[in-house]
Write an enzyme that holds these catalytic residues in place. Sequence first.
Site, PDB file in Angstrom:
ATOM      1  N   TYR A   1       0.841  -1.246   0.121  1.00  0.00           N
ATOM      2  CA  TYR A   1      -0.126  -0.069  -0.063  1.00  0.00           C
ATOM      3  C   TYR A   1       1.006   1.151   0.100  1.00  0.00           C
ATOM      4  CZ  TYR A   1      -3.204   3.512   1.510  1.00  0.00           C
ATOM      5  OH  TYR A   1      -3.968   4.673   1.567  1.00  0.00           O
TER       6      TYR A   1
ATOM      7  N   GLU B   1      -3.732   7.622  -3.854  1.00  0.00           N
ATOM      8  CA  GLU B   1      -3.620   6.244  -3.217  1.00  0.00           C
ATOM      9  C   GLU B   1      -3.379   5.419  -4.231  1.00  0.00           C
ATOM     10  OE1 GLU B   1      -6.400   4.394   0.085  1.00  0.00           O
ATOM     11  OE2 GLU B   1      -7.537   4.116  -1.895  1.00  0.00           O
TER      12      GLU B   1
END
Length: 392
Positions: A109, A197
């Site tokens: 991530y 993101e």
Amino acid sequence: MDVHEYQAKELLGSFGVPVAKGAVAFSPDQAVYAATELGGWSWAVKAQIHAGARGKAGGIKICKTYHEVREAAQELLGKRLVTHQTGPEGKPVQRVYIEAAEPFERELYLGFVLDRKAERIRVIASQEGGMEIEEIAKTNPEAILQVIVEPAVGLQSFQARELAFQLGLSIKQAQSCVSTIINAYRAFRDSDAQMLEINPLVVSKDDRVLALDAKMSFDDNALFRRHNVADMYDPSQQDPREAQAAEHNLNYIGLDGNIGCIVNGAGLAMATMDMIKHAGGSPANFLDVGGGASPDRIETAMKLVVSDSNVKAILVNIFAGINRCDWVAKGVVQACKNLDIKVPLVVRLAGTNVEEGRKILEESGVKLITAETLADAAEKAVQASQGKLQAA
């Protein structure tokens, strides 16, 4: 302003961030053509909407043949995809992204966000890719790695290296990851983004680190200097009323209440909604008409509010500084005469030219309810929405 995944990847790719090969398609035929152009033996067909959790909602399909690509595109295009981020109404799928499904070994991530409290860009990373960051924070907060970027010098290579090694990458993988992190930071900074993101950021079998998914959100106030970003705007992903409001430079957000609000200034709008809740009601929208609102702009705001079938009463609350109460009053009268407004209207005016504004309302012959204070206006709006108070 949000953009689609394929648009975010185009932007990231222009800054040197590695992304999987892909192409956007607006029809099943285009989807098949894109798959043939990409080559390979496996493709991901991804619904393009401004929301996450598409995979869990069936918005991402892995296909092994061109026939499967066509079927997946036919199933997704024209559908309203419902995820936990869209609400029950979902969002329309008007395009799909066809991407070469490359094998990978690990999911990571990586995120960038504008931390308003720290007045800095915050970089967030985790070894637990493919999960929502909120879920990681809840179940395993120790897995979240964070770096604050000093704006005077920007994100430094040593900071990116620290993150890469904390993610458990080998030296070769870390070299690729450092480049990806630095270039992603540049894309975030130089595009006036508010959020980026990359989830998941994947490690391929040949030790490359690339963005498998991407979400970006941009500062609306900076779009005047980011024409390439402004051109990515997709009104189909917004509430039609919000899109219409944007065309007239009105700040509108639809809510689920039944009292329509027309207010000048974001702070006063928030206070008005709070007072409505305090009085036992529920606001149907946030609408800031801004400074210098002309009668036509007020009429446009009224039209937006009455387009919501849930609205049972309208509250116009104006504290005029740059605005003028007589302009607002003319707009209210103009709207009432041009629009078929069937719900009670509560008007509270204060500030510049308030006496002239009240006189215009009194002499107009329009049926409405006046109020002196915000608390009084909120109370009357709630009563009117419940049918306990009628316009005189």
